[in-house]
Motif scaffolding. Structure first.
Motif, PDB file in Angstrom:
ATOM      1  N   TYR A 161       0.839  -1.202   0.000  1.00 37.14           N
ATOM      2  CA  TYR A 161       0.000   0.000   0.000  1.00 37.14           C
ATOM      3  C   TYR A 161       0.877   1.256   0.000  1.00 37.14           C
ATOM      4  N   CYS A 300     -11.413   3.776  -1.907  1.00 32.49           N
ATOM      5  CA  CYS A 300     -11.632   3.236  -0.561  1.00 32.49           C
ATOM      6  C   CYS A 300     -12.362   4.284   0.276  1.00 32.49           C
ATOM      7  N   VAL A 302     -12.294   4.748   3.338  1.00 35.81           N
ATOM      8  CA  VAL A 302     -11.513   5.257   4.475  1.00 35.81           C
ATOM      9  C   VAL A 302     -10.365   6.143   3.992  1.00 35.81           C
ATOM     10  N   CYS A 303      -9.572   5.643   3.026  1.00 32.91           N
ATOM     11  CA  CYS A 303      -8.361   6.390   2.640  1.00 32.91           C
ATOM     12  C   CYS A 303      -8.450   7.005   1.252  1.00 32.91           C
ATOM     13  N   CYS A 314     -10.345  -0.707   1.379  1.00 28.95           N
ATOM     14  CA  CYS A 314      -9.168  -1.439   0.892  1.00 28.95           C
ATOM     15  C   CYS A 314      -8.653  -2.389   1.965  1.00 28.95           C
ATOM     16  N   CYS A 317      -6.808  -0.764   4.920  1.00 34.17           N
ATOM     17  CA  CYS A 317      -7.684  -0.118   5.915  1.00 34.17           C
ATOM     18  C   CYS A 317      -8.437  -1.161   6.739  1.00 34.17           C
TER      19      CYS A 317
HETATM   20 ZN    ZN Z   1      -8.078   2.357   2.346  1.00 37.63          ZN
END
Ligand code: ZN
Ligand code: SF4
Length: 433
Positions: A161, A300, A302-303, A314, A317
Motif C-alpha cells: 500500500y 476506498c 476510508v483512505c 481497501c 484499511c
Molecule cells: Zn483504504
C-alpha cells in the motif's frame, strides 16, 4: 571494514588475501565471485558486480534517461548495494531512496539510521514514510489480532500500500528493489512446489505497470548471488544494518536458500544454471499478467485509494481497523513502570531472565527464573512445552538490551500468552545489585 548489527554490535570483515594474482590485473586477489573460476582484487571485484548489474539494466531496458527511479531501502546490504551501484553507473539519473519505517521495535529505528547514513554518503535524496505517524500503529501491534501468527502477511499488505502511495507522492516512473539471485531462486522453488504459477510468472526482472498510477518494477540485482552482494557492501564501506526483523526471525528457516547453498557444494554454477533454465525455458511458458481494468476499482471509503474490494474498503484499511478494537497494545514496560506494577501484582507475575546462565548466576531480579536464551529458536512444540503451565500468569522477560527478550515476548504472544518485555533491563538489574 565494519558493519553494525542491531544498532550496537560491530562486526569486522577482513577478506584474507589469496595466494593468487587477480584474474584481471596485477594486484593480489582477495575474493572469488560465486559460481566463477575468477580470482579478483577488491577493485576488479567491485567492477565485476557493477558490470553484471549494468548488463541487466541494458538487456531488460529497466529504465531510461530522464525517468524518476525510486529505490526501496531496507537498511540491509541488498538495497544499499543496489543504490550504490545505480548511483555509480548512472550519476545523473534522477534517483530517490525510499524508506518505510514500520515501527518494528528493535529493528525499524536501527534500519532507518543506516538508510539515512547511506543516502547522506551517496548524496541521494531520501523519502521516509513513518507508519506510526501515518496510521498510529506498529506492525508489532498485529500480535493482538487474529493475524498474530501471520504478521508478515499483514506487513506485506501495508508495504505494498505505502510503496504504491510513494510512487504517486513522488511521481516515480520506475521502482527498483534489491532482490538478488538467491531471492529469485528460493522464491521460484517455493512457488513451484506450491503450484503457484501465477505468482511464479511475476518473478520476472521487469514488471510493467498493471494500471495507471503504477510504476514499472525492476530488479537490477536479480542475477547477483547474495554472498557477492554482501562482499560488495562491506568492501564499499556502505552503512548497513545486519539486524533482522524480529518477526522474520520467528518464521521457519529459509529452507530453499540453504538447499541452494548445499547444491553449490556439488556444482558451483548450480544457481546460474537454475536461473537460466527458469528464465529461458519456464518463464516463456507462463502467461503474463493482464493489465487491470480501470472500471473494476472503487475509491476506498476510508483512505480514498483505489481498491478492487466490493466492500469499498481497501485491504490495508481493513487490517488497520482491526487494531481500533484493541484497547491495550502494551508489549513493553520500562524498568521503572514495571517496578511499580510489580509491587502491587506480585502473585500474578513471573519474571524470566534469558541472559547467559553465568550472568544470571551473578545476579538477577529477585525470583527471576532462568531460561536458556537458545530456547527462542526451538521447535514450536518444545517452546510451547516450556511455558505451557504459565498460561494464567503475566510473563515478564528481561535480557541485556531488550532485543532477545522481545523475541521471546513476540513468540509467546503469537501463541496466545500474556507476555511483556522489559525495555531497559540494565536499570532493573542495577536496582538489585
Ligand atoms: Zn483504504
Ligand atoms: Fe514485515 Fe515480516 Fe519482513 Fe518483518 S519479516 S519486515 S514483519 S514482512
Amino acid at each position: 571494514m565494519k558493519y553494525i548489527k542491531c544498532g550496537a554490535e560491530v562486526f569486522e570483515f577482513k577478506p584474507k588475501p589469496l595466494f593468487k594474482t587477480c584474474s584481471y590485473c596485477e594486484e593480489r586477489a582477495i575474493l572469488r565471485p560465486e559460481g566463477t573460476s575468477l580470482y579478483l582484487c577488491k577493485d576488479c571485484f567491485l567492477k565485476f558486480c557493477e558490470k553484471r548489474v549494468n548488463e541487466n539494466i541494458i538487456k531488460y531496458k529497466m529504465f531510461s534517461e530522464g525517468e524518476r527511479v525510486g529505490v526501496f531501502l531496507s537498511g540491509g546490504k541488498d538495497s544499499a548495494t543496489l543504490l550504490a551501484i545505480l548511483k555509480k553507473l548512472f550519476p545523473t539519473q534522477n534517483i530517490i531512496g525510499i524508506y518505510l519505517n514500520l515501527g518494528i521495535r528493535y529493528y525499524s529505528e536501527y534500519a532507518q539510521s543506516a538508510v539515512e547514513e547511506l543516502c547522506k554518503k551517496l548524496e541521494v535524496p531520501l523519502h521516509i514514510i513513518d507508519l506510526v505517524e501515518r496510521e498510529g500503529v506498529r506492525i508489532d501491534d498485529f500480535v493482538f489480532t487474529s493475524f498474530k501468527d501471520k504478521v508478515c502477511s499483514v506487513c506485506g499488505v501495508i508495504k505494498r500500500y505505502y510503496f504504491t502511495k510513494a510512487v504517486k507522492e513522488l511521481n516515480l516512473d520506475v521502482i527498483a528493489t534489491g532482490h538478488h539471485l538467491d531471492d529469485t531462486l528460493s522464491t521460484m522453488l517455493s512457488l513451484f512446489f506450491n503450484g503457484d504459477f501465477i505468482s511464479l510468472s511475476r518473478l520476472r526482472p521487469v514488471l510493467p505497470p498493471l494500471h495507471a498510477g503504477q510504476a514499472k518494477k525492476v530488479k537490477p540485482l536479480f542475477s547477483l548471488p547474495e554472498l557477492d552482494i554482501f562482499h560488495y557492501a562491506v568492501l564499499s564501506d556502505l552503512p548497513i544494518e545486519g539486524c533482522s526483523c524480529p518477526h522474520g526471525e520467528l518464521t521457519p528457516a529459509k529452507f530453499w536458500k540453504s538447499w541452494l547453498n548445499d547444491m553449490l557444494k556439488e556444482d558451483k554454477t548450480f544457481k546460474f544454471r537454475l536461473l537460466s533454465i527458469f528464465m529461458k525455458k519456464l518463464l516463456p511458458l507462463l502467461p503474463k499478467e493482464e493489465p487491470e481494468k480501470e472500471d473494476g476499482f472503487y475509491p476506498c471509503q476510508v483512505c480514498g485509494e483505489p481498491t478492487p474490494s466490493k466492500s469499498h474498503i481497501c485491504v490495508k484499511c481493513r487490517r488497520v481497523s482491526l487494531l481500533q478494537k484493541v484497547e491495550d497494545k502494551r508489549l513493553e514496560w520500562t524498568a521503572e513502570e514495571f517496578l511499580t506494577y510489580y509491587s502491587q501484582n506480585r502473585d500474578k507475575i513471573l519474571v524470566f531472565d534469558v541472559r547467559e546462565k553465568e550472568d544470571y548466576e551473578k545476579g538477577t531480579f529477585p525470583s527471576a527464573i532462568w531460561v536458556d536464551p537458545n530456547l527462542v529458536s526451538a521447535e514450536e512444540k518444545d517452546f510451547f512445552k516450556h511455558f505451557k503451565n504459565y498460561r494464567r500468569k503475566e510473563l515478564i522477560f528481561l535480557c541485556y538490551s531488550g532485543r532477545l527478550s522481545y523475541l521471546f515476548v513476540l513468540r509467546l504472544r503469537k501463541l496466545g500468552f500474556n507476555a511483556y518485555n522489559i525495555k531497559n533491563p540494565e536499570k532493573l538489574l542495577q536496582k538489585i545489585d
